[in-house]
Design a protein around this motif. Structure first.
Motif, short mmCIF file in Angstrom:
data_model
loop_
_atom_site.label_atom_id
_atom_site.label_comp_id
_atom_site.label_asym_id
_atom_site.label_seq_id
_atom_site.Cartn_x
_atom_site.Cartn_y
_atom_site.Cartn_z
N ALA A 96 174.44 38.81 58.31
CA ALA A 96 174.75 39.40 59.62
C ALA A 96 174.40 38.42 60.74
CB ALA A 96 174.01 40.72 59.79
N GLY A 97 173.27 37.73 60.58
CA GLY A 97 172.87 36.75 61.59
C GLY A 97 173.89 35.63 61.70
N HIS A 98 174.31 35.08 60.57
CA HIS A 98 175.32 34.03 60.58
C HIS A 98 176.62 34.51 61.23
CE1 HIS A 98 173.44 30.70 58.59
NE2 HIS A 98 173.15 31.37 57.50
N ALA A 99 177.03 35.72 60.89
CA ALA A 99 178.28 36.25 61.44
C ALA A 99 178.19 36.36 62.96
CB ALA A 99 178.59 37.61 60.82
N ARG A 100 177.06 36.83 63.45
CA ARG A 100 176.88 36.93 64.92
C ARG A 100 176.88 35.54 65.55
NH1 ARG A 100 172.45 40.48 63.16
NH2 ARG A 100 173.23 42.63 63.17
N PHE A 101 176.15 34.62 64.95
CA PHE A 101 176.08 33.27 65.51
C PHE A 101 177.46 32.62 65.57
CE2 PHE A 101 171.50 32.91 63.74
CZ PHE A 101 170.99 33.53 64.88
N ILE A 102 178.27 32.81 64.53
CA ILE A 102 179.62 32.23 64.52
C ILE A 102 180.46 32.83 65.64
CG2 ILE A 102 181.80 32.12 63.25
CD1 ILE A 102 180.13 31.85 60.67
N ASN A 103 180.52 34.15 65.70
CA ASN A 103 181.39 34.80 66.68
C ASN A 103 180.94 34.56 68.12
OD1 ASN A 103 182.93 35.73 64.60
ND2 ASN A 103 182.71 37.91 65.09
N GLN A 104 179.65 34.41 68.33
CA GLN A 104 179.13 34.27 69.69
C GLN A 104 179.00 32.83 70.15
OE1 GLN A 104 175.39 36.41 69.65
NE2 GLN A 104 176.37 38.34 69.07
N ASN A 105 178.91 31.88 69.21
CA ASN A 105 178.56 30.52 69.60
C ASN A 105 179.49 29.42 69.10
OD1 ASN A 105 175.65 30.95 70.81
ND2 ASN A 105 175.71 32.12 68.90
N VAL A 106 180.37 29.73 68.15
CA VAL A 106 181.26 28.71 67.60
C VAL A 106 182.68 29.05 68.04
CG1 VAL A 106 181.98 27.45 65.54
CG2 VAL A 106 179.69 28.49 65.63
N SER A 107 183.15 28.35 69.06
CA SER A 107 184.40 28.74 69.72
C SER A 107 185.62 28.59 68.84
CB SER A 107 184.58 27.93 71.00
OG SER A 107 184.64 26.54 70.70
N ASN A 108 185.55 27.69 67.86
CA ASN A 108 186.72 27.43 67.01
C ASN A 108 186.60 28.08 65.64
OD1 ASN A 108 184.57 25.68 66.69
ND2 ASN A 108 185.82 23.93 66.08
N ALA A 109 185.81 29.15 65.53
CA ALA A 109 185.68 29.89 64.27
C ALA A 109 185.48 31.37 64.56
CB ALA A 109 184.52 29.35 63.44
N GLN A 110 185.85 32.18 63.59
CA GLN A 110 185.69 33.63 63.74
C GLN A 110 185.53 34.26 62.36
OE1 GLN A 110 189.00 36.50 65.04
NE2 GLN A 110 187.82 36.21 66.94
N VAL A 111 184.61 35.20 62.25
CA VAL A 111 184.41 35.93 61.00
C VAL A 111 185.42 37.07 60.94
CG1 VAL A 111 182.81 37.31 59.61
CG2 VAL A 111 181.96 35.35 60.91
N ILE A 112 186.28 37.05 59.91
CA ILE A 112 187.29 38.10 59.79
C ILE A 112 187.15 38.92 58.51
CG2 ILE A 112 188.93 36.74 61.14
CD1 ILE A 112 190.50 36.40 58.43
N GLY A 113 186.24 38.49 57.61
CA GLY A 113 186.07 39.22 56.36
C GLY A 113 184.63 39.23 55.92
N ILE A 114 184.19 40.32 55.30
CA ILE A 114 182.82 40.45 54.81
C ILE A 114 182.82 41.15 53.46
CG2 ILE A 114 181.61 40.36 57.02
CD1 ILE A 114 181.67 43.37 57.16
N SER A 115 181.79 40.84 52.67
CA SER A 115 181.64 41.46 51.36
C SER A 115 180.18 41.77 51.10
CB SER A 115 182.19 40.55 50.26
OG SER A 115 181.97 41.11 48.98
N ASP A 116 179.92 42.99 50.62
CA ASP A 116 178.56 43.40 50.28
C ASP A 116 178.66 44.68 49.46
OD1 ASP A 116 175.74 44.29 50.43
OD2 ASP A 116 175.57 42.74 51.95
N ILE A 117 177.66 44.91 48.60
CA ILE A 117 177.65 46.17 47.86
C ILE A 117 177.15 47.31 48.75
CG2 ILE A 117 177.37 45.09 45.61
CD1 ILE A 117 174.40 45.78 45.76
N ASN A 118 176.53 46.97 49.87
CA ASN A 118 176.05 47.96 50.82
C ASN A 118 177.17 48.32 51.79
OD1 ASN A 118 174.85 49.42 52.89
ND2 ASN A 118 173.02 48.16 52.99
N VAL A 119 177.90 49.37 51.47
CA VAL A 119 179.09 49.74 52.25
C VAL A 119 178.73 50.13 53.68
CG1 VAL A 119 181.03 51.35 52.42
CG2 VAL A 119 180.35 50.44 50.18
N SER A 120 177.65 50.87 53.84
CA SER A 120 177.27 51.30 55.19
C SER A 120 176.84 50.10 56.03
CB SER A 120 176.14 52.33 55.12
OG SER A 120 174.97 51.79 54.51
N GLY A 121 176.16 49.13 55.40
CA GLY A 121 175.77 47.91 56.12
C GLY A 121 176.98 47.11 56.56
#
Length: 327
Positions: free
Chosen positions: A14-39
């Motif tokens: 989650a930290g990496h995803a936030r850092f990418i979306n907020q700080n890396v202008s030429n990248a974006q998180v569009i997919g995630i995978s986890d066994i924790n569905v609610s998370g």
């Protein structure tokens, strides 16, 4: 725009995803995978950029809209998820360690070697983010300047606040593995020995976990590392290091501050409220690492500051030297 898929949506993912979306202008998180569905759903609701959610990491890896993968799952899944990256030829940044066992680390290293050789390019980077940390970079610059004479030994503190599920071996393989990588990088020398000691046990840790640990490790160039590693330090997340040289020392404090100490000027470290995990202290290191990773994908120019899978294997092997003594 580099479209990233993140495997694992806990603190690290989650930290990496936030850092990418907020700080890396030429990248974006569009997919995630986890066994924790609610998370996953909570992270998706927060980010607003997620198009794909799945409990099956292979579905994410094979998705043609995903350009690159970031693996931030628990250690024991790293090797198998790196195999997915190799199978689908996706540039990948995998959190350390390379694997949770030395056998798995050696096996996946061989597989990465083979795939990268067939492609003629690097595909895998391992997330030893301290190589991008401004504090560690400054310490390295001071030591390499020679103004303090040659480095003699390093004094290290590495204490997690609370680490449920950690084992005695895990303190070395999951936590101290950072030390085995960063000082090899800093001093350009290989390790030759690791000797752990278990002092008086803390009641903050389960009885079957040797916590805290003291370990002494020696490099082939003669530099000795003296470290305190704790999984359940209880007084917050605390990482410090002092490189003692011939005519002075340089210390990295718990807030990323660097103090140079000589006869003429003994600088002090900062004080303040401690954090309960590593994400705040190393926030800039993570952001700089992610920017470097995306730039490498875009340009194809290898960034030599990254830890390769070979570097990660050496860190695993060094940690295992100490872990084997617990058996």
């Amino acid at each position: 725009m580099i479209k990233v898929g993140v495997i694992g949506t806990g603190v690290m993912g989650a930290g990496h995803a936030r850092f990418i979306n907020q700080n890396v202008s030429n990248a974006q998180v569009i997919g995630i995978s986890d066994i924790n569905v609610s998370g996953m759903q909570a992270l998706s609701d927060e980010l607003k950029t997620i198009k794909f959610q799945t409990t099956n990491p292979e579905e994410l890896a094979q998705n043609p809209e995903i350009d690159a993968l970031l693996i931030a799952s628990p250690d024991q899944f790293h090797a198998d998820q790196l195999r997915l990256a190799l199978k689908y030829k996706k540039p990948t940044l995998c959190e350390k360690p390379l694997a949770s066992t030395l056998e798995d680390a050696r096996a996946i290293t061989k597989e990465i070697d083979e795939v990268e050789a067939s492609l003629g390019k690097k595909l895998i980077n391992i997330g030893f983010m301290r190589r991008f940390d401004p504090g560690f970079i400054k310490v390295k610059e001071v030591v390499n300047s020679g103004k303090l004479g040659k480095p003699l030994y390093v004094r290290v503190v590495s204490r997690n606040h609370f680490s449920p599920g950690t084992t005695s071996e895990g303190i070395l393989i999951n936590s101290a593995v950072h030390d085995f990588d960063i000082y090899r990088w800093m001093f350009n020398s290989e390790w030759e020995s690791v000797q752990p000691f278990h002092p008086r046990h803390t009641d903050q840790a389960p009885e079957d976990v040797k916590d805290p640990l003291i370990f002494i490790a020696k490099m082939k160039n003669g530099i000795v590392l003296m470290a305190n590693a704790s999984a359940n330090g209880a007084a917050g997340y605390d990482t410090r290091a002092e490189v003692v040289c011939e005519t002075g020392s340089v210390e990295l404090g718990p807030f990323g501050d660097v103090a140079v100490r000589t006869l003429d000027n003994f600088e002090a470290n900062k004080g303040g409220k401690m954090e309960i995990n590593w994400m705040k202290k190393f926030e800039q290191a993570y952001i700089d690492e992610l920017k470097a990773w995306i730039a490498e994908i875009e340009t194809g120019v290898v960034n030599t500051n990254f830890a390769t899978h070979r570097d990660a294997l050496i860190a695993n092997e060094t940690a295992q030297l100490g872990a084997d003594l617990f058996r």
